[in-house]
Design a protein around this motif. Sequence first.
Motif, short mmCIF file in Angstrom:
data_model
loop_
_atom_site.label_atom_id
_atom_site.label_comp_id
_atom_site.label_asym_id
_atom_site.label_seq_id
_atom_site.Cartn_x
_atom_site.Cartn_y
_atom_site.Cartn_z
N SER A 160 30.47 69.48 8.10
CA SER A 160 31.13 68.60 9.23
C SER A 160 31.44 69.67 10.43
CB SER A 160 32.57 68.01 8.61
OG SER A 160 33.59 69.18 8.24
N LYS A 161 31.61 68.97 11.41
CA LYS A 161 31.98 69.78 12.67
C LYS A 161 33.19 70.82 12.54
CE LYS A 161 29.62 66.81 15.77
NZ LYS A 161 29.76 66.11 17.13
N PRO A 162 34.18 70.28 11.81
CA PRO A 162 35.46 71.01 11.83
C PRO A 162 35.10 72.15 10.88
CG PRO A 162 36.12 68.55 11.43
CD PRO A 162 34.75 68.69 11.59
N VAL A 163 34.51 72.13 9.85
CA VAL A 163 34.03 72.86 8.91
C VAL A 163 33.13 74.08 9.61
CG1 VAL A 163 33.19 73.74 6.48
CG2 VAL A 163 34.38 71.79 6.81
N ALA A 164 32.11 73.66 10.48
CA ALA A 164 31.20 74.47 11.12
C ALA A 164 32.00 75.29 12.19
CB ALA A 164 30.06 73.66 11.76
N HIS A 165 32.80 74.80 12.80
CA HIS A 165 33.54 75.36 13.47
C HIS A 165 34.63 76.74 12.94
CE1 HIS A 165 35.97 76.23 17.54
NE2 HIS A 165 37.12 76.07 16.72
N LEU A 166 35.00 76.32 11.87
CA LEU A 166 35.80 77.12 10.90
C LEU A 166 34.94 78.36 10.40
CD1 LEU A 166 38.25 78.25 9.25
CD2 LEU A 166 37.59 76.72 7.43
N ALA A 167 33.63 77.94 10.32
CA ALA A 167 32.63 78.95 9.69
C ALA A 167 32.26 80.13 10.99
CB ALA A 167 31.30 78.20 9.31
N ALA A 168 32.19 79.36 12.01
CA ALA A 168 31.71 80.27 13.19
C ALA A 168 32.86 81.14 13.56
CB ALA A 168 31.50 79.17 14.37
N GLU A 169 34.06 80.63 13.57
CA GLU A 169 35.34 81.36 13.85
C GLU A 169 35.48 82.77 12.66
OE1 GLU A 169 38.36 79.04 13.71
OE2 GLU A 169 38.35 78.72 16.09
N THR A 170 34.97 82.18 11.42
CA THR A 170 35.04 83.27 10.29
C THR A 170 34.15 84.39 10.32
OG1 THR A 170 35.96 81.63 8.81
CG2 THR A 170 35.08 83.52 7.98
N LEU A 171 32.91 84.03 10.81
CA LEU A 171 31.88 85.11 11.08
C LEU A 171 32.25 86.16 12.32
CD1 LEU A 171 28.59 82.98 10.45
CD2 LEU A 171 29.51 84.74 8.79
N HIS A 172 33.02 85.31 13.38
CA HIS A 172 33.13 86.25 14.44
C HIS A 172 34.72 87.11 14.20
CE1 HIS A 172 30.38 83.65 16.45
NE2 HIS A 172 30.21 84.79 16.92
N ASP A 173 35.27 86.61 13.04
CA ASP A 173 36.63 87.36 12.73
C ASP A 173 36.31 88.81 12.05
OD1 ASP A 173 39.08 88.17 11.94
OD2 ASP A 173 39.53 86.47 10.98
#
Length: 85
Positions: A9-22
């Motif tokens: 989903s879009k919210p999980v994809a957004h969370l995943a992108a944030e996680t990869l940049h953290d």
Amino acid sequence: MSANKKQTSKPVAHLAAETLHDPKASATAKSLAASALAQTHTRKQTSAEMEHKASEVLHSTKYSPDTKTLAASVLAQSNKERKRK
């Protein structure tokens, strides 16, 4: 092998992108995030190795709610037929 009809989903994809940049995110969180993003807008399925890792995360008390969200998404897109064998 059955086709995967579920996608991240879009919210999980957004969370995943944030996680990869953290820079503080764990290696486990980043690998789950990468798997979730790889399944965005595709019909890719979770590998057996990632299924196992996601399952361990969900059964553990040491992971954050965000990491568990990524793990749940990854497991939701797993190969259902692999579990039957």
